[in-house]
Scaffold this motif. Structure first.
Motif, PDB file in Angstrom:
ATOM      1  N   ILE A   5       0.973  -1.504  -0.298  1.00 12.90           N
ATOM      2  CA  ILE A   5       0.006   0.422  -0.136  1.00 12.90           C
ATOM      3  C   ILE A   5       0.751   0.821   0.159  1.00 12.90           C
ATOM      4  CG2 ILE A   5       0.454  -0.113   2.433  1.00 12.90           C
ATOM      5  CD1 ILE A   5      -3.177   0.600   0.120  1.00 12.90           C
ATOM      6  N   ARG A  27      -2.749   0.727  11.105  1.00  9.30           N
ATOM      7  CA  ARG A  27      -4.377   0.085  10.421  1.00  9.30           C
ATOM      8  C   ARG A  27      -3.972  -1.022   9.353  1.00  9.30           C
ATOM      9  NH1 ARG A  27      -9.200  -3.313  10.944  1.00  9.30           N
ATOM     10  NH2 ARG A  27     -10.480  -2.546   9.517  1.00  9.30           N
ATOM     11  N   ALA A  28      -2.640  -0.973   8.342  1.00  6.16           N
ATOM     12  CA  ALA A  28      -2.524  -1.210   7.204  1.00  6.16           C
ATOM     13  C   ALA A  28      -1.774  -2.736   8.081  1.00  6.16           C
ATOM     14  CB  ALA A  28      -1.311   0.131   6.409  1.00  6.16           C
ATOM     15  N   GLU A  29      -1.291  -2.152   8.850  1.00  6.85           N
ATOM     16  CA  GLU A  29      -0.539  -3.740   9.255  1.00  6.85           C
ATOM     17  C   GLU A  29      -2.056  -4.567   9.376  1.00  6.85           C
ATOM     18  OE1 GLU A  29       3.317  -4.079  11.644  1.00  6.85           O
ATOM     19  OE2 GLU A  29       1.738  -3.653  12.757  1.00  6.85           O
ATOM     20  N   PHE A  33      -1.371  -5.971   4.741  1.00  5.09           N
ATOM     21  CA  PHE A  33      -0.295  -5.836   4.250  1.00  5.09           C
ATOM     22  C   PHE A  33       1.146  -5.668   3.510  1.00  5.09           C
ATOM     23  CE2 PHE A  33      -4.413  -2.510   3.075  1.00  5.09           C
ATOM     24  CZ  PHE A  33      -4.646  -2.408   1.765  1.00  5.09           C
ATOM     25  N   GLY A  36       4.543  -1.384   2.564  1.00 10.97           N
ATOM     26  CA  GLY A  36       4.336   0.306   3.159  1.00 10.97           C
ATOM     27  C   GLY A  36       5.469   0.599   2.451  1.00 10.97           C
ATOM     28  N   LEU A  65       5.659  -4.752   8.721  1.00  9.93           N
ATOM     29  CA  LEU A  65       4.926  -3.889   7.320  1.00  9.93           C
ATOM     30  C   LEU A  65       6.314  -3.886   7.250  1.00  9.93           C
ATOM     31  CD1 LEU A  65       2.763  -2.869   5.790  1.00  9.93           C
ATOM     32  CD2 LEU A  65       3.565  -0.792   6.467  1.00  9.93           C
ATOM     33  N   MET A 294      -7.417   2.964   1.305  1.00 16.33           N
ATOM     34  CA  MET A 294      -7.362   1.224   1.786  1.00 16.33           C
ATOM     35  C   MET A 294      -8.291   0.469   2.471  1.00 16.33           C
ATOM     36  SD  MET A 294      -4.327   0.702   4.195  1.00 16.33           S
ATOM     37  CE  MET A 294      -5.018   1.775   6.686  1.00 16.33           C
TER      38      MET A 294
END
Length: 306
Positions: A5, A27-29, A33, A36, A65, A294
């Protein structure tokens, strides 16, 4: 499949929100994802944070990440300083660094701004990368190049990852693809490459790997895709084109045609084409609100790609 992402980088003076940035990365973790990614643009029309510092902050905000840049224009950097900075970040992140590198191409008048002549930029690129690898893997280092010389020098600590962080390279011309196979550890398709073009690049890369006796399984292939989800497909395309023009300073048809904008179903089709073309890692470079996009990618697109 692995998914990356885009890390938010576009902020005007005084607009950066520390809490929102940290929340986005955590939040991506949570959403699964793998990585990054940043972009590097020192001079340009967009208001964009520096890649290296953004990656460092992102690594500090997360635990799993991976952080990467696609790409560092290494011809504009002193390779000794860049090697030190990247080795340090790899240590600070516990080995979560990915490094994309590019020559920058004949980028008009950009080289004089950095005190560099535009001539022999490919030679400068390849030599700089060779010096970085030497500093990461050898001790002491004696390096006698055309542009840089080191006599019994040492760089410590070495990167956490051995022998060094993954080196991603891209390119479209056959000479660039040969260079990517010779010098890199993975191939990254550009966001401006339509899937049909990317598929041909993948075929060439895999043939070059076979010709050189390299294991294709240890040479991953990635694709950046500019994405924007909107329930109104026409509005999505307009928003995408306007955003890309803001980033690049003008409308660029090649980038617009390669970008995927529209409904969730439109994105599933576009991303699946990139996967079918050979992408093993898809980097979603989301346009629009980064957090909202996302969430929608994770909920409405990625589950349909299995």
């Amino acid at each position: 499949m692995r998914f990356g992402i885009g890390i938010p980088q576009f902020f005007g003076d005084g607009e950066f929100d520390f809490d929102a940035f940290r929340t986005f990365l955590r939040r991506a973790e949570e959403l699964g994802f793998e990585s990054g990614w940043t972009q590097e643009q020192v001079l340009g029309p967009s208001s964009q944070l520096s890649a290296l510092e953004t990656m460092t902050y992102a690594a500090a905000c997360t635990e799993r990440l991976r952080v990467g840049c696609a790409v560092f224009v290494t011809t504009l950097h002193n390779p000794v300083h860049l090697a030190k900075s990247l080795a340090t970040l790899d240590q600070l992140s516990g080995g979560r660094l990915d490094v994309g590198v590019g020559s920058g191409g004949p980028r008009g008048g950009i080289f004089p701004a950095f005190g560099l002549p535009p001539e022999r930029y490919i030679a400068r690129f390849t030599e700089g990368l060779a010096l970085m690898k030497a500093l990461w893997t050898e001790d002491p280092v004696t390096f006698k190049g055309e542009f840089w010389q080191v006599e019994n020098g040492g760089m410590h600590p070495k990167p956490f990852q051995k022998p060094h962080p993954p080196i991603w390279m891209g390119g479209s011309a056959e000479a660039a693809l040969r260079r990517a196979v010779r010098l890199g550890t993975g191939f990254f398709g550009a966001g401006s490459s339509p899937n049909a073009v990317f598929a041909e690049q993948v075929r060439t890369v895999r043939q070059l790997l076979a010709d050189s006796g390299r294991d294709a399984g240890s040479y991953p292939i990635a694709k950046r895709i500019y994405t924007l989800i909107d329930d109104d497909a026409d509005r999505a395309r307009t928003r995408m084109n306007d955003a890309l023009a803001s980033i690049y300073g003008a409308r660029i048809e090649a980038i617009e045609s390669a970008a995927v904008a529209g409904t969730p179903a439109d994105l599933v089709r576009g991303v699946r084409e990139a996967i079918d073309a050979g992408a093993e890692l898809v980097l979603f470079t989301q346009v629009g609100d980064p957090a909202e996009q996302m969430e929608r990618l994770a909920a409405e697109v990625i589950p349909q790609l299995g």
